[in-house]
Design a protein around this motif. Structure first.
Motif, PDB file in Angstrom:
ATOM      1  N   SER A 157      10.575  -6.363  -3.461  1.00 46.44           N
ATOM      2  CA  SER A 157      10.481  -5.365  -4.522  1.00 46.44           C
ATOM      3  C   SER A 157       9.193  -5.513  -5.321  1.00 46.44           C
ATOM      4  O   SER A 157       8.472  -4.538  -5.562  1.00 46.44           O
ATOM      5  CB  SER A 157      11.703  -5.488  -5.441  1.00 46.44           C
ATOM      6  N   GLU A 158       8.896  -6.746  -5.718  1.00 46.33           N
ATOM      7  CA  GLU A 158       7.707  -6.964  -6.542  1.00 46.33           C
ATOM      8  C   GLU A 158       6.427  -6.737  -5.754  1.00 46.33           C
ATOM      9  O   GLU A 158       5.468  -6.146  -6.256  1.00 46.33           O
ATOM     10  CB  GLU A 158       7.742  -8.382  -7.118  1.00 46.33           C
ATOM     11  N   LEU A 159       6.413  -7.195  -4.511  1.00 47.53           N
ATOM     12  CA  LEU A 159       5.217  -6.999  -3.691  1.00 47.53           C
ATOM     13  C   LEU A 159       4.963  -5.525  -3.395  1.00 47.53           C
ATOM     14  O   LEU A 159       3.809  -5.087  -3.347  1.00 47.53           O
ATOM     15  CB  LEU A 159       5.340  -7.783  -2.381  1.00 47.53           C
ATOM     16  N   SER A 160       6.035  -4.768  -3.205  1.00 52.28           N
ATOM     17  CA  SER A 160       5.876  -3.338  -2.909  1.00 52.28           C
ATOM     18  C   SER A 160       5.187  -2.611  -4.049  1.00 52.28           C
ATOM     19  O   SER A 160       4.501  -1.603  -3.836  1.00 52.28           O
ATOM     20  CB  SER A 160       7.245  -2.701  -2.640  1.00 52.28           C
ATOM     21  N   VAL A 161       5.349  -3.125  -5.262  1.00 53.62           N
ATOM     22  CA  VAL A 161       4.690  -2.535  -6.429  1.00 53.62           C
ATOM     23  C   VAL A 161       3.278  -3.086  -6.587  1.00 53.62           C
ATOM     24  O   VAL A 161       2.306  -2.329  -6.682  1.00 53.62           O
ATOM     25  CB  VAL A 161       5.512  -2.806  -7.707  1.00 53.62           C
ATOM     26  N   LEU A 162       3.143  -4.405  -6.616  1.00 51.51           N
ATOM     27  CA  LEU A 162       1.857  -5.017  -6.915  1.00 51.51           C
ATOM     28  C   LEU A 162       0.794  -4.736  -5.863  1.00 51.51           C
ATOM     29  O   LEU A 162      -0.407  -4.701  -6.169  1.00 51.51           O
ATOM     30  CB  LEU A 162       2.025  -6.530  -7.085  1.00 51.51           C
ATOM     31  N   ARG A 163       1.198  -4.540  -4.609  1.00 55.84           N
ATOM     32  CA  ARG A 163       0.226  -4.243  -3.558  1.00 55.84           C
ATOM     33  C   ARG A 163      -0.373  -2.848  -3.710  1.00 55.84           C
ATOM     34  O   ARG A 163      -1.411  -2.544  -3.124  1.00 55.84           O
ATOM     35  CB  ARG A 163       0.900  -4.379  -2.186  1.00 55.84           C
ATOM     36  N   ARG A 164       0.276  -2.001  -4.512  1.00 55.01           N
ATOM     37  CA  ARG A 164      -0.181  -0.622  -4.668  1.00 55.01           C
ATOM     38  C   ARG A 164      -1.051  -0.420  -5.899  1.00 55.01           C
ATOM     39  O   ARG A 164      -1.697   0.615  -6.037  1.00 55.01           O
ATOM     40  CB  ARG A 164       1.019   0.321  -4.749  1.00 55.01           C
ATOM     41  N   VAL A 165      -1.047  -1.368  -6.816  1.00 52.40           N
ATOM     42  CA  VAL A 165      -1.715  -1.130  -8.093  1.00 52.40           C
ATOM     43  C   VAL A 165      -3.050  -1.859  -8.194  1.00 52.40           C
ATOM     44  O   VAL A 165      -3.202  -2.977  -7.710  1.00 52.40           O
ATOM     45  CB  VAL A 165      -0.813  -1.546  -9.282  1.00 52.40           C
ATOM     46  N   ARG A 166      -3.994  -1.201  -8.811  1.00 50.69           N
ATOM     47  CA  ARG A 166      -5.292  -1.797  -9.129  1.00 50.69           C
ATOM     48  C   ARG A 166      -5.822  -1.067 -10.358  1.00 50.69           C
ATOM     49  O   ARG A 166      -6.403   0.019 -10.264  1.00 50.69           O
ATOM     50  CB  ARG A 166      -6.258  -1.660  -7.952  1.00 50.69           C
ATOM     51  N   HIS A 167      -5.577  -1.674 -11.502  1.00 53.36           N
ATOM     52  CA  HIS A 167      -5.944  -1.043 -12.774  1.00 53.36           C
ATOM     53  C   HIS A 167      -6.331  -2.129 -13.758  1.00 53.36           C
ATOM     54  O   HIS A 167      -5.736  -3.214 -13.769  1.00 53.36           O
ATOM     55  CB  HIS A 167      -4.761  -0.218 -13.306  1.00 53.36           C
ATOM     56  N   THR A 168      -7.297  -1.844 -14.598  1.00 57.24           N
ATOM     57  CA  THR A 168      -7.819  -2.854 -15.516  1.00 57.24           C
ATOM     58  C   THR A 168      -6.781  -3.361 -16.503  1.00 57.24           C
ATOM     59  O   THR A 168      -6.898  -4.475 -17.010  1.00 57.24           O
ATOM     60  CB  THR A 168      -9.042  -2.294 -16.282  1.00 57.24           C
TER      61      THR A 168
END
Length: 415
Positions: A136-147
């Motif tokens: 669950s956590e990886l599915s979110v964090l792998r998609r985000v790139r924001h300052t």
């Protein structure tokens, strides 16, 4: 809210949905250290150096960095270091144990080549619950790139463990910084909220709902005055893709920040994050909670009715635009709530509270925050004495509370 009451790590999901509601319990660490922390905050005056650092990407159980690490903690570091995969230890030098959950541990590390500090979260995936949390956590964090969102750097996987290397936020929690400052105005508040709203807008555009936004999950990246705010802890986040049902049904969150529609068990959208931001904005401008009661049922009633007030200090000094901003977020009907984009365009945020930006709210806010922290500290002993009894009853009691409230308010809410 500055009481050391939050979890260190996301707990694994269980079959009973209600277990995902995080119970706010009094601080249970070393009383002597915590009293020193409160005492140090009381001594901080205008012009003082940067606030105490919390080398922790996962809020909870924070201690000032100038306190030496207890010997048992050093032993734990060595213990968990021995368990780490050699690929990880070859690249990163493990420095300290930050915290742990049922199926995970977080350590502060240093990249051997660059000396850059990071946090590594090790999740045991040999258990089903651990796998679910990790996926669950990886599915979110792998998609985000924001300052303004904590960044996943790289992942190491073994048969029984996953190692998530993440940015390390060392600037401390939001309210620790406010207390340490000699001044805090509405203009300062809007600058903080702009960064948080920008991150939330980005998440919502990706179809990601955080579901646990609260001050403890908003950390400064570094101790400097120019540090950015970062959104952390995606243990309860939910992500959906186009074509999927974007409605969520799981009852989860931290009680004081849970939106009304979650309490009545209605399918809900990412507007629950905006409700939580309304609660955060209220606290940011006053140092007090809009909804607070030791009795969980009474707390839920307040939330369901949207019952809060602007009485007491420093509200007489707060602008009407700021109060309007909060009102448009703490709307019981989610369809009346502002979106992140609308909140960014609200006149109070756009104008940066120009009409009242010079009014210093620091004294009242810091006094309220410290008063609440002191109250939490004083209630520790009585809470600890009742802990064993409450732990056995908490699931049944919480389930009964929500069922009762659902029956009593669902018809009224729907109307």
């Amino acid at each position: 809210m500055g009481c050391g009451t939050s979890k260190v790590l996301p707990e694994p999901t269980r079959d009973v949905q209600l277990d995902l509601v995080k119970k706010v319990e009094p601080y249970t660490g070393r009383d002597d250290i915590y009293k020193c922390f409160i005492k140090d905050h009381c001594k901080i005056k205008a012009g003082s150096p940067s606030p105490p650092q919390h080398a922790n990407s996962y809020p909870g159980n924070h201690l000032p960095a100038n306190l030496s690490q207890p010997e048992p903690c050093k032993n734990k570091v060595a213990k968990y270091c021995a368990k780490f995969d050699t690929r990880v230890t070859a690249k990163y030098d493990i420095k300290a144990l930050i915290g742990r959950g049922s199926f995970s541990h977080v350590v502060r590390v240093e990249h051997r080549a660059t000396k850059q500090p990071y946090a590594i979260k090790m999740i045991e995936t040999k258990y089903r619950e651990g796998r679910e949390v990790c996926e669950s956590e990886l599915s979110v964090l792998r998609r985000v790139r924001h300052t303004n969102i904590i960044q996943l750097i790289e992942v190491f996987e073994t048969q029984d463990c996953v190692y998530m290397v993440m940015e390390l936020a060392t600037g401390g929690e939001l309210f620790d910084r406010i207390i340490a400052k000699g001044s805090f105005t509405e203009r300062d508040a809007t600058r903080v909220l702009q960064m948080v709203l920008d991150g939330v807008k980005y998440l919502h555009m990706l179809g990601i709902t955080h579901r646990d936004l609260k001050p403890e999950n908003l950390l400064y990246y570094h101790p400097g005055t120019d540090s950015k705010i970062m959104i952390t802890d995606f243990g309860l986040a939910s992500a959906w893709k186009k074509g999927d049902d974007c409605l969520m049904k799981t009852t989860c969150g931290t009680p004081e920040y849970i939106a009304p529609e979650i309490l009545v068990r209605k399918p809900y959208t990412n507007s629950v994050d905006m409700w939580a931001l309304g609660v955060i904005s209220y606290i940011l401008l006053s140092g007090t909670m809009p909804f607070e009661d030791d009795n969980r049922t009474r707390l839920y009633r307040q939330i369901l009715k949207g019952k809060y007030s602007y009485s007491g200090e420093p509200w007489p000094s707060v602008s009407n635009l700021a109060k309007d901003f909060i009102d448009r977020l703490l709307a019981v009907d989610p369809s009346d709530r502002m979106t992140a984009l609308q909140a960014l365009k609200h006149p109070w945020v756009v104008s940066m509270a120009a009409s009242s930006s010079m009014k210093n709210l620091h004294r009242s806010i810091s006094q309220n925050l410290l008063k609440r922290a002191s109250s939490c500290c004083q209630s520790t002993k009585s809470a600890q004495s009742n802990r064993s009894t409450k732990s056995n009853k908490s699931r049944r009691v919480l389930e009964w509370e929500l069922r009762e409230l659902n029956l009593r308010y669902q018809q009224q809410y729907a109307g």
